[in-house]
Design an enzyme around this catalytic site. Structure first.
Site, PDB file in Angstrom:
ATOM      1  N   GLY A  69       0.809  -1.166   0.038  1.00 38.64           N
ATOM      2  CA  GLY A  69      -0.040   0.012   0.030  1.00 38.64           C
ATOM      3  C   GLY A  69       0.914   1.288   0.050  1.00 38.64           C
ATOM      4  O   GLY A  69       2.156   1.090  -0.057  1.00 38.64           O
ATOM      5  N   THR A  99      13.740  31.453   6.568  1.00 40.64           N
ATOM      6  CA  THR A  99      14.358  31.044   5.303  1.00 40.64           C
ATOM      7  C   THR A  99      13.284  31.039   4.343  1.00 40.64           C
ATOM      8  O   THR A  99      13.505  31.636   3.067  1.00 40.64           O
ATOM      9  CB  THR A  99      15.004  29.851   5.184  1.00 40.64           C
ATOM     10  N   GLU A 138       7.619  35.926   8.623  1.00 40.76           N
ATOM     11  CA  GLU A 138       8.719  36.730   9.232  1.00 40.76           C
ATOM     12  C   GLU A 138       9.175  37.685   7.982  1.00 40.76           C
ATOM     13  O   GLU A 138      10.144  37.368   7.567  1.00 40.76           O
ATOM     14  CB  GLU A 138       9.859  35.855  10.067  1.00 40.76           C
ATOM     15  N   MET A 200       8.264  35.258  19.708  1.00 43.60           N
ATOM     16  CA  MET A 200       9.624  34.855  19.081  1.00 43.60           C
ATOM     17  C   MET A 200      10.515  35.930  20.309  1.00 43.60           C
ATOM     18  O   MET A 200      10.983  37.006  19.860  1.00 43.60           O
ATOM     19  CB  MET A 200       9.775  35.028  17.987  1.00 43.60           C
TER      20      MET A 200
END
Length: 398
Positions: A69, A99, A138, A200
């Site tokens: 499967g 990134t 970001e 953060m």
């Protein structure tokens, strides 16, 4: 209060040089794992896995090569097994990060792309057996992008709602602690769609600065202001007071790494060079600290710790157990929702993550009274809609 959240980032590159796998996580002490990172196609908004070998292909010693499967392996299967053993452990797919964030500008730039983002991210959740989505953009650079972000969250929440059935899928974001970035966010419009915000509260100082500084201090320094270019309380106050975010929806992010400054007399003083670091220049895993010859320091006035070696003249800014104690007390007194860490592979104390062994995760858990005081809401383990046969069946042979 449903209990404190303990939120750990697990990065899909940890399985390589760091040799850190999902099986190594202190799963008993975490309520959430943010699995980092999925990427976004800027042309279409499609969310896709960034490393399929790590994510879904790698065979661990317990994995069969003979299954029939269409089956999932890699970190995703290991996280699925952890979820069955630890029913409080919710796993969210984290999309973006530093990134990949440039891809959000166009990836979330049109209504069509935002719809595709929400649809493909949600399909990954139901295929991979995850509990929701964490978005790390970001950062939105202007009001148009901030509006796009709100609409992206709305579409993700609607897609998750449509897919969850009896399950409860969560939606979170990672958000900045710097005013230039957080002032652009439309927080009051974002909050209705979000389960919580991961603040953060680190990287306040580093190789980009002229002077050595604290990277994760709670308060600004009045006696040595250049040592604290940013501070956490200012950010928390903005989110709560100006942004109207309920305090229990704010999770305080903390570093499990240190930032180094060489040839310096200490915080607020000039430096030159940042050194080798553990995996990247100038950045040390917490478990590699303090460096030989260095002594750990604590400034309770600013809620910051660091190490200093007078002979090598190296300062490393990082949270020690003593600083983690101060932050746990702050989280409790400010009635925040819990703690987040970047990232799990660098902690001390291994799988048991005990405070006595220096674990920052374990320090928080012990300081708030143990695992019984954490968020015990259950994860989902039923995914009849997954494309993967072994996951759909609940990993019966494992």
């Amino acid at each position: 209060m449903s209990g404190y959240k303990t939120v750990g980032y697990f990065v899909n590159w940890a399985i390589y040089g760091r040799n850190y796998n999902p099986q190594d996580l202190p799963a008993e002490k975490l309520t959430h794992i943010l699995y980092a990172f999925a990427n976004v196609r800027p042309e279409t908004g499609e969310v896709y896995l960034s490393d399929t070998w790590s994510d879904i292909e790698k065979h661990y010693p317990t994995d069969s090569w003979n299954d029939t499967g269409n089956n999932v392996y890699g970190c995703v299967k290991q996280l699925g097994l952890l979820k069955r053993q630890h029913r409080q452990l919710k796993v969210l797919l984290s999309i973006g990060g530093w990134t990949y964030s440039p891809n959000f500008t166009n990836g979330a730039g049109t209504p069509e792309n935002r719809a595709r983002f929400a649809q493909t991210a949600t399909k990954l959740i139901t295929d991979l057996g995850f509990d929701g989505i964490d978005i790390d953009w970001e950062y939105p650079q202007n009001d148009q992008q901030a509006q796009n972000y709100v609409d992206l969250l709305r579409r993700c929440r609607e897609a998750l709602n449509a897919a969850q059935g009896q399950r409860r899928f969560q939606l979170t974001v990672a958000v900045p602690a710097g005013p230039d970035n957080y002032n652009k966010l439309r927080l009051q419009e974002m909050t209705p769609y979000l389960d919580f915000y991961n603040l953060m509260a680190y990287d306040y100082a580093g190789s980009w600065d002229q002077t050595a500084g604290h990277q994760a201090n709670l308060y600004p320094s009045t006696s040595n202001p250049t040592s604290t270019p940013f501070n956490t309380v200012q950010a928390v106050n903005h989110y709560i007071d100006a942004g109207g975010v309920p305090s229990n929806k704010i999770i305080l992010g903390m570093p499990i790494y240190g930032r180094a400054f060489q040839n310096t007399d200490g915080p607020g003083r000039p430096y030159s060079g940042i050194g080798q670091g553990t995996w990247e220049q100038g950045v040390y895993d917490y478990k590699a600290l303090p460096r030989p010859g260095a002594t750990e320091q604590l400034d309770t006035n600013i809620g910051a710790s660091w190490s200093y070696d007078p002979s090598s003249r190296e300062m490393v800014s990082y949270d020690t157990v003593a600083a983690a104690d101060l932050k746990a007390a702050y989280i409790q007194s400010r009635r925040l929702g819990g703690a987040m860490w970047w990232e799990t592979s660098a902690d001390k104390g291994g799988k048991t993550a005990n405070k006595a062994d220096g674990s920052l995760i374990g320090t928080f858990v012990e300081d708030v009274g143990g695992v019984n005081n954490l968020d015990r809401t259950q994860n989902a383990i039923s995914y009849p809609d997954s494309q993967y046969d072994n996951l759909k069946a609940g990993f019966p042979s494992s």
